[in-house]
Scaffold this motif. Sequence first.
Motif, PDB file in Angstrom:
ATOM      1  N   ARG A 104       0.876  -1.173  -0.132  1.00 17.38           N
ATOM      2  CA  ARG A 104       0.177  -0.075   0.051  1.00 17.38           C
ATOM      3  C   ARG A 104       0.979   1.281  -0.059  1.00 17.38           C
ATOM      4  N   LYS A 207      -2.699   6.178   1.142  1.00 18.06           N
ATOM      5  CA  LYS A 207      -2.695   6.623   2.214  1.00 18.06           C
ATOM      6  C   LYS A 207      -1.896   8.116   2.319  1.00 18.06           C
ATOM      7  N   TYR A 212      -6.325  13.191   5.066  1.00 17.87           N
ATOM      8  CA  TYR A 212      -6.460  13.400   6.408  1.00 17.87           C
ATOM      9  C   TYR A 212      -6.630  14.390   7.166  1.00 17.87           C
ATOM     10  N   GLU A 243     -16.794   4.937   4.499  1.00 16.98           N
ATOM     11  CA  GLU A 243     -15.948   4.380   5.531  1.00 16.98           C
ATOM     12  C   GLU A 243     -16.410   5.139   6.913  1.00 16.98           C
ATOM     13  N   THR A 246     -11.390   6.574  10.489  1.00 14.90           N
ATOM     14  CA  THR A 246     -10.276   6.079   9.522  1.00 14.90           C
ATOM     15  C   THR A 246     -10.401   4.593   9.782  1.00 14.90           C
ATOM     16  N   MET A 247     -11.517   4.099   9.492  1.00 15.98           N
ATOM     17  CA  MET A 247     -11.653   2.551   9.439  1.00 15.98           C
ATOM     18  C   MET A 247     -12.676   2.496   8.281  1.00 15.98           C
ATOM     19  N   ASN A 248     -12.469   1.009   7.651  1.00 12.90           N
ATOM     20  CA  ASN A 248     -13.555   0.416   6.877  1.00 12.90           C
ATOM     21  C   ASN A 248     -14.749   0.010   7.429  1.00 12.90           C
ATOM     22  N   GLY A 274      -8.106  -1.307   3.238  1.00 11.24           N
ATOM     23  CA  GLY A 274      -7.611  -1.819   4.689  1.00 11.24           C
ATOM     24  C   GLY A 274      -7.162  -3.242   4.942  1.00 11.24           C
ATOM     25  N   VAL A 275      -5.972  -3.487   5.539  1.00 12.54           N
ATOM     26  CA  VAL A 275      -5.413  -4.879   5.956  1.00 12.54           C
ATOM     27  C   VAL A 275      -6.478  -5.551   6.757  1.00 12.54           C
ATOM     28  N   THR A 276      -6.983  -4.940   7.704  1.00 16.08           N
ATOM     29  CA  THR A 276      -8.051  -5.681   8.728  1.00 16.08           C
ATOM     30  C   THR A 276      -9.345  -6.145   7.833  1.00 16.08           C
ATOM     31  N   ARG A 277      -9.757  -5.022   6.902  1.00 16.85           N
ATOM     32  CA  ARG A 277     -10.757  -5.477   5.941  1.00 16.85           C
ATOM     33  C   ARG A 277     -10.639  -6.472   5.147  1.00 16.85           C
ATOM     34  N   ALA A 317     -13.474  -1.339  10.922  1.00 23.28           N
ATOM     35  CA  ALA A 317     -12.433  -2.187  10.812  1.00 23.28           C
ATOM     36  C   ALA A 317     -10.978  -1.676  10.484  1.00 23.28           C
ATOM     37  N   GLY A 318     -10.158  -1.708  11.409  1.00 26.79           N
ATOM     38  CA  GLY A 318      -8.980  -1.093  11.106  1.00 26.79           C
ATOM     39  C   GLY A 318      -7.596  -1.491  12.228  1.00 26.79           C
ATOM     40  N   THR A 319      -6.552  -1.220  11.860  1.00 30.74           N
ATOM     41  CA  THR A 319      -5.538  -1.529  12.928  1.00 30.74           C
ATOM     42  C   THR A 319      -5.531  -1.298  14.206  1.00 30.74           C
TER      43      THR A 319
HETATM   44  N1  PMP Z   1      -9.804   3.536   6.248  1.00 30.40           N
HETATM   45  C1  PMP Z   1      -9.099   4.685   6.562  1.00 30.40           C
HETATM   46  C2  PMP Z   1      -9.503   5.950   5.814  1.00 30.40           C
HETATM   47  C3  PMP Z   1      -7.854   4.386   7.137  1.00 30.40           C
HETATM   48  O1  PMP Z   1      -7.254   5.502   7.418  1.00 30.40           O
HETATM   49  C4  PMP Z   1      -7.496   3.081   7.714  1.00 30.40           C
HETATM   50  C5  PMP Z   1      -6.446   2.990   8.493  1.00 30.40           C
HETATM   51  N2  PMP Z   1      -5.077   2.737   7.690  1.00 30.40           N
HETATM   52  C6  PMP Z   1      -8.409   2.213   7.463  1.00 30.40           C
HETATM   53  C7  PMP Z   1      -9.405   2.196   6.692  1.00 30.40           C
HETATM   54  C8  PMP Z   1      -8.138   0.805   8.118  1.00 30.40           C
HETATM   55  O2  PMP Z   1      -7.040   0.210   7.338  1.00 30.40           O
HETATM   56  P1  PMP Z   1      -6.350  -1.121   8.167  1.00 30.40           P
HETATM   57  O3  PMP Z   1      -7.127  -2.198   8.295  1.00 30.40           O
HETATM   58  O4  PMP Z   1      -5.118  -1.226   7.110  1.00 30.40           O
HETATM   59  O5  PMP Z   1      -5.718  -0.249   9.466  1.00 30.40           O
END
Ligand code: PMP
Length: 371
Positions: A104, A207, A212, A243, A246-248, A274-277, A317-319
């Motif tokens: 990414r 990213k 942001y 979204e 800052t998560m999916n 997202g890696v978590t997604r 869903a996010g880190t």
């Molecule tokens: N959406 C946005 C806008 C983000 O900034 C993040 C955080 N990186 C995520 C989703 C989730 O991504 P990840 O699962 O890779 O943390």
Amino acid sequence: RRCMASLQSFKASDLQIERSTNLKPKPDSENLIFGKEFTDHMLVIDWSKDAGWQAPKIVPFGNLSLHPASSSLHYALELFEGMKAYRGVDNKIRLFRPRENMQRMVNSAERCALPVFDKEELLKCMSKLISLDREWVPHSTTSTLYIRPTMIATEPSLGVSPPGHAKLFVIIGPVGPYFATGAFNPVRLYADTKNVRAWKGGVGYAKLGCNYGPTVMPQVEAVTQKHCQQILWLYGEEHYVTEVGTMNIMMYWQNEQGEKELITPELDGTILPGVTRKSLLELTRKWGEFKVTERTFTMKEVMRAVQEKRIYEMFGAGTACVVCPVSSILYQGEDLQIPTKDDGANLAVRLYNELNDIQFGRTESDWVYEI
Ligand code: PMP
């Protein structure tokens, strides 16, 4: 030959280490504020168009010195990543699918004309940094070490043009649990119909810092004026759900065909992959217990499903948090109540446990990378 090679990437085997002689006391891992604490060292790698990548360096953590015309400061030619190192129950330190972050990061670099590099080499350099500061990885299964790879254009010119100079750096620091209380607190969302995070043809998939900075003011308004904790970002006349903060976003529901389904917006360029997604989609597809779908959906569909009591759960869903349950959505003045773990399906809790067990080494998985 060496010179040609350095145009394509730096090499971890060239890493130079300057150790700090002034080690800081480590903070109490129970009272950490996100992003305020940093370790003793950082990784810095300089690039220029003419000389290519310089040897990577681990140096004592400290300020950077930048030319005031640096194009990262004027035109946001900069990118970042966010990932974590986990100290497992066996005391081993692990990263979670770090190659996804490296890929990414390269995608982000390509989009803003910053130089690309060999992803494995950066991963090796980062591992060295974490290894050197390993005592900073909290001895805890709730706190972790946050990792912030960054790249900025350092071109000392006000021209809006591809940078001829750049700096890649990685800073790391301990962070506490996402939910201050440690419990799994559901959040109330403000579905923002005015501000837009990303759009078709834009850079939502990357990213980049420029995605942001402009979200800060709307987020403050959502908290102070709407009394919500996070923004549900919508897009277009149809109010597509994109979204959350800052998560999916993921919704577990009974769809209009009466099937149980986990749904999340498809990666159409407006969504950060997202890696978590990705991990939750792969995990639930492997279970095969319900339909798993990536497709765009609208607030109209959400409202109808709320009215017809077809939503089981919704979560970010996010880190940062793995999963973050949603308890309600304020949309056009109306409060939509979403079931959560007590009255919901408990999918969020189950997914949280699955990933958490992998990250902290309770379950073996090829998704982890040992330091
Ligand atoms: N959406 C946005 C806008 C983000 O900034 C993040 C955080 N990186 C995520 C989703 C989730 O991504 P990840 O699962 O890779 O943390």
